[in-house]
Scaffold this motif. Structure first.
Motif, PDB file in Angstrom:
ATOM      1  N   ALA A  64       0.815  -1.229   0.004  1.00 58.80           N
ATOM      2  CA  ALA A  64       0.157  -0.002  -0.131  1.00 58.80           C
ATOM      3  C   ALA A  64       0.858   1.268  -0.095  1.00 58.80           C
ATOM      4  CB  ALA A  64      -0.867  -0.030   1.212  1.00 58.80           C
ATOM      5  N   PRO A  65       2.014   1.426   0.974  1.00 61.27           N
ATOM      6  CA  PRO A  65       2.533   2.760   0.908  1.00 61.27           C
ATOM      7  C   PRO A  65       3.320   3.120  -0.181  1.00 61.27           C
ATOM      8  CG  PRO A  65       3.218   1.093   2.835  1.00 61.27           C
ATOM      9  CD  PRO A  65       2.310   0.362   1.969  1.00 61.27           C
ATOM     10  N   SER A  66       3.630   2.033  -1.181  1.00 57.88           N
ATOM     11  CA  SER A  66       4.357   2.401  -2.539  1.00 57.88           C
ATOM     12  C   SER A  66       3.461   3.155  -3.632  1.00 57.88           C
ATOM     13  CB  SER A  66       4.883   1.094  -3.136  1.00 57.88           C
ATOM     14  OG  SER A  66       4.306   0.129  -3.372  1.00 57.88           O
ATOM     15  N   TYR A  67       2.012   2.805  -3.132  1.00 54.27           N
ATOM     16  CA  TYR A  67       1.089   3.497  -4.090  1.00 54.27           C
ATOM     17  C   TYR A  67       0.521   4.767  -3.364  1.00 54.27           C
ATOM     18  CZ  TYR A  67       1.130  -0.587  -6.674  1.00 54.27           C
ATOM     19  OH  TYR A  67       1.423  -1.680  -7.494  1.00 54.27           O
ATOM     20  N   GLY A  68       1.144   5.265  -2.077  1.00 57.20           N
ATOM     21  CA  GLY A  68       0.811   6.447  -1.433  1.00 57.20           C
ATOM     22  C   GLY A  68      -0.648   6.249  -0.941  1.00 57.20           C
ATOM     23  N   GLU A  69      -1.015   5.088  -0.538  1.00 59.45           N
ATOM     24  CA  GLU A  69      -2.385   4.774   0.080  1.00 59.45           C
ATOM     25  C   GLU A  69      -2.422   3.791   1.193  1.00 59.45           C
ATOM     26  OE1 GLU A  69      -4.493   2.862  -3.018  1.00 59.45           O
ATOM     27  OE2 GLU A  69      -5.046   4.583  -4.099  1.00 59.45           O
ATOM     28  N   SER A  70      -3.509   4.551   2.060  1.00 54.39           N
ATOM     29  CA  SER A  70      -3.637   3.430   3.372  1.00 54.39           C
ATOM     30  C   SER A  70      -4.259   2.043   2.810  1.00 54.39           C
ATOM     31  CB  SER A  70      -4.601   4.249   4.214  1.00 54.39           C
ATOM     32  OG  SER A  70      -6.142   4.134   3.589  1.00 54.39           O
ATOM     33  N   ILE A  71      -4.316   1.151   3.423  1.00 54.81           N
ATOM     34  CA  ILE A  71      -4.719  -0.212   3.378  1.00 54.81           C
ATOM     35  C   ILE A  71      -6.086  -0.004   2.900  1.00 54.81           C
ATOM     36  CG2 ILE A  71      -4.904  -0.890   5.478  1.00 54.81           C
ATOM     37  CD1 ILE A  71      -3.861  -3.209   2.664  1.00 54.81           C
ATOM     38  N   ILE A  72      -6.815   0.903   3.639  1.00 57.34           N
ATOM     39  CA  ILE A  72      -8.341   0.874   3.366  1.00 57.34           C
ATOM     40  C   ILE A  72      -8.620   1.463   1.846  1.00 57.34           C
ATOM     41  CG2 ILE A  72     -10.348   2.217   4.302  1.00 57.34           C
ATOM     42  CD1 ILE A  72      -8.977   0.442   6.506  1.00 57.34           C
ATOM     43  N   ASN A  73      -7.883   2.235   1.615  1.00 55.12           N
ATOM     44  CA  ASN A  73      -8.249   2.922   0.169  1.00 55.12           C
ATOM     45  C   ASN A  73      -7.454   1.882  -0.826  1.00 55.12           C
ATOM     46  OD1 ASN A  73      -8.642   4.986   1.541  1.00 55.12           O
ATOM     47  ND2 ASN A  73      -7.688   6.713  -0.118  1.00 55.12           N
ATOM     48  N   TYR A  74      -6.488   1.238  -0.479  1.00 58.57           N
ATOM     49  CA  TYR A  74      -5.629   0.231  -1.344  1.00 58.57           C
ATOM     50  C   TYR A  74      -6.426  -1.270  -1.766  1.00 58.57           C
ATOM     51  CZ  TYR A  74      -1.832  -2.379  -3.603  1.00 58.57           C
ATOM     52  OH  TYR A  74      -1.116  -3.288  -4.231  1.00 58.57           O
ATOM     53  N   ASP A  75      -6.835  -1.818  -0.574  1.00 59.70           N
ATOM     54  CA  ASP A  75      -7.653  -3.015  -0.528  1.00 59.70           C
ATOM     55  C   ASP A  75      -8.571  -3.270   0.551  1.00 59.70           C
ATOM     56  OD1 ASP A  75      -8.317  -5.451  -0.938  1.00 59.70           O
ATOM     57  OD2 ASP A  75      -6.556  -6.600  -1.415  1.00 59.70           O
ATOM     58  N   ALA A  76      -9.624  -2.612   0.626  1.00 59.95           N
ATOM     59  CA  ALA A  76     -10.341  -2.719   1.736  1.00 59.95           C
ATOM     60  C   ALA A  76     -10.601  -4.028   2.219  1.00 59.95           C
ATOM     61  CB  ALA A  76     -11.568  -1.829   1.706  1.00 59.95           C
ATOM     62  N   ALA A  77     -10.677  -5.095   1.419  1.00 62.13           N
ATOM     63  CA  ALA A  77     -11.166  -6.581   1.798  1.00 62.13           C
ATOM     64  C   ALA A  77      -9.938  -7.337   2.253  1.00 62.13           C
ATOM     65  CB  ALA A  77     -11.595  -7.127   0.496  1.00 62.13           C
ATOM     66  N   SER A  78      -8.873  -6.576   2.334  1.00 67.35           N
ATOM     67  CA  SER A  78      -7.652  -7.544   2.650  1.00 67.35           C
ATOM     68  C   SER A  78      -7.648  -7.701   4.144  1.00 67.35           C
ATOM     69  CB  SER A  78      -6.090  -6.474   2.412  1.00 67.35           C
ATOM     70  OG  SER A  78      -6.250  -5.504   3.117  1.00 67.35           O
TER      71      SER A  78
END
Length: 254
Positions: free
Chosen positions: A222-236
């Motif tokens: 997630a951080p390499s895309y500049g996103e929190s895990i909630i924005n990056y993959d909320a189902a993870s």
């Protein structure tokens, strides 16, 4: 009135920044108004939430120097209900610059006084050291979350951190509480991971969060895309873990 929570451990690589970003984002998604403060010169919380560190003109450095107000330093993020006060590599110099200032441990506390009530939670991502920056965070905070990775040297250095917290309570901030110990990077397949969990729970029982943060590939991507895990993959699994931690903290403070 906002609750200020510092995420601290002088050991690097225990999941401090991951926890700061994702706890803040999870609280935001649960409709709390949240401010994330990057108090680490590496500025990983800043880049990890999608802000270009090179473009930061006003941030934690100016805040601690009192050359800018907290309101001037706040930047909106893509995550619902989440603002950030970003950091820049110039933060490295602050420890030297504050050294001969009076009340140098209270610079952050004073700077946050004007905005403290604008938020439900203020999360501070601390530097991996027990220097003046972390001392400022602990002096400003109401409580501290201590991430502990489920690995062999997990408890090494924890005593030192708990002693620092005790002396901050004694000298600078009598209200400082331990919000909880957070077990991170847990891998159920490893015997060692399970031993660390048992050991920490046995020694610190009620101080340990029920939520355990599991090792999760999406969480590290997630951080390499500049996103929190909630924005990056909320189902993870990572998102589920951090939402569970956020709910635990909300319930604890209800």
């Amino acid at each position: 009135m906002g609750k200020i929570i510092a995420i601290a451990n002088q050991k690097g690589g225990v999941g401090k920044t991951t926890t700061s970003i994702n706890l803040a984002a999870s609280l935001g998604v649960l409709e709390k108004k949240v401010l994330l403060i990057d108090a680490d010169p590496q500025a990983n919380a800043t880049s990890g939430i999608g802000i270009n560190v090179e473009n930061v003109e006003i941030g934690t450095y100016q805040l601690l120097e009192h050359s800018s107000s907290a309101r001037e330093a706040i930047v909106k993020t893509e995550t619902p209900n989440l603002d950030i006060i970003p950091a820049h590599i110039d933060l490295v110099a602050i420890e030297i610059e504050l050294v001969d200032k009076e009340e140098r441990e209270y610079m952050l506390k004073k700077a946050l006084a004007e905005i403290k009530d604008d938020y439900d939670y203020i999360i501070i991502d601390c530097a991996p050291s027990l220097g003046l920056l972390t001392l400022n965070a602990l002096t400003a905070a109401n409580s501290v979350v201590i991430p502990i990775q489920c690995e062999y040297f997990a408890l090494e250095g924890l005593g030192k951190l708990l002693n620092t917290i005790k002396s901050v309570q004694k000298v600078h901030n009598a209200e400082l509480d331990i919000e909880g110990l957070l077990l991170t990077m847990y891998d159920a397949r490893l015997r060692l991971s399970n031993q660390v969990v048992e050991e920490v729970q046995k020694h610190f029982n009620d101080m340990v969060f029920q939520t355990i943060i599991q090792r999760n590939v999406r969480l590290s991507e997630a951080p390499s895309y500049g996103e929190s895990i909630i924005n990056y993959d909320a189902a993870s699994k990572g998102a589920t873990n951090y939402l569970s931690l956020a709910k635990e903290i909300i319930n604890k403070n209800a």
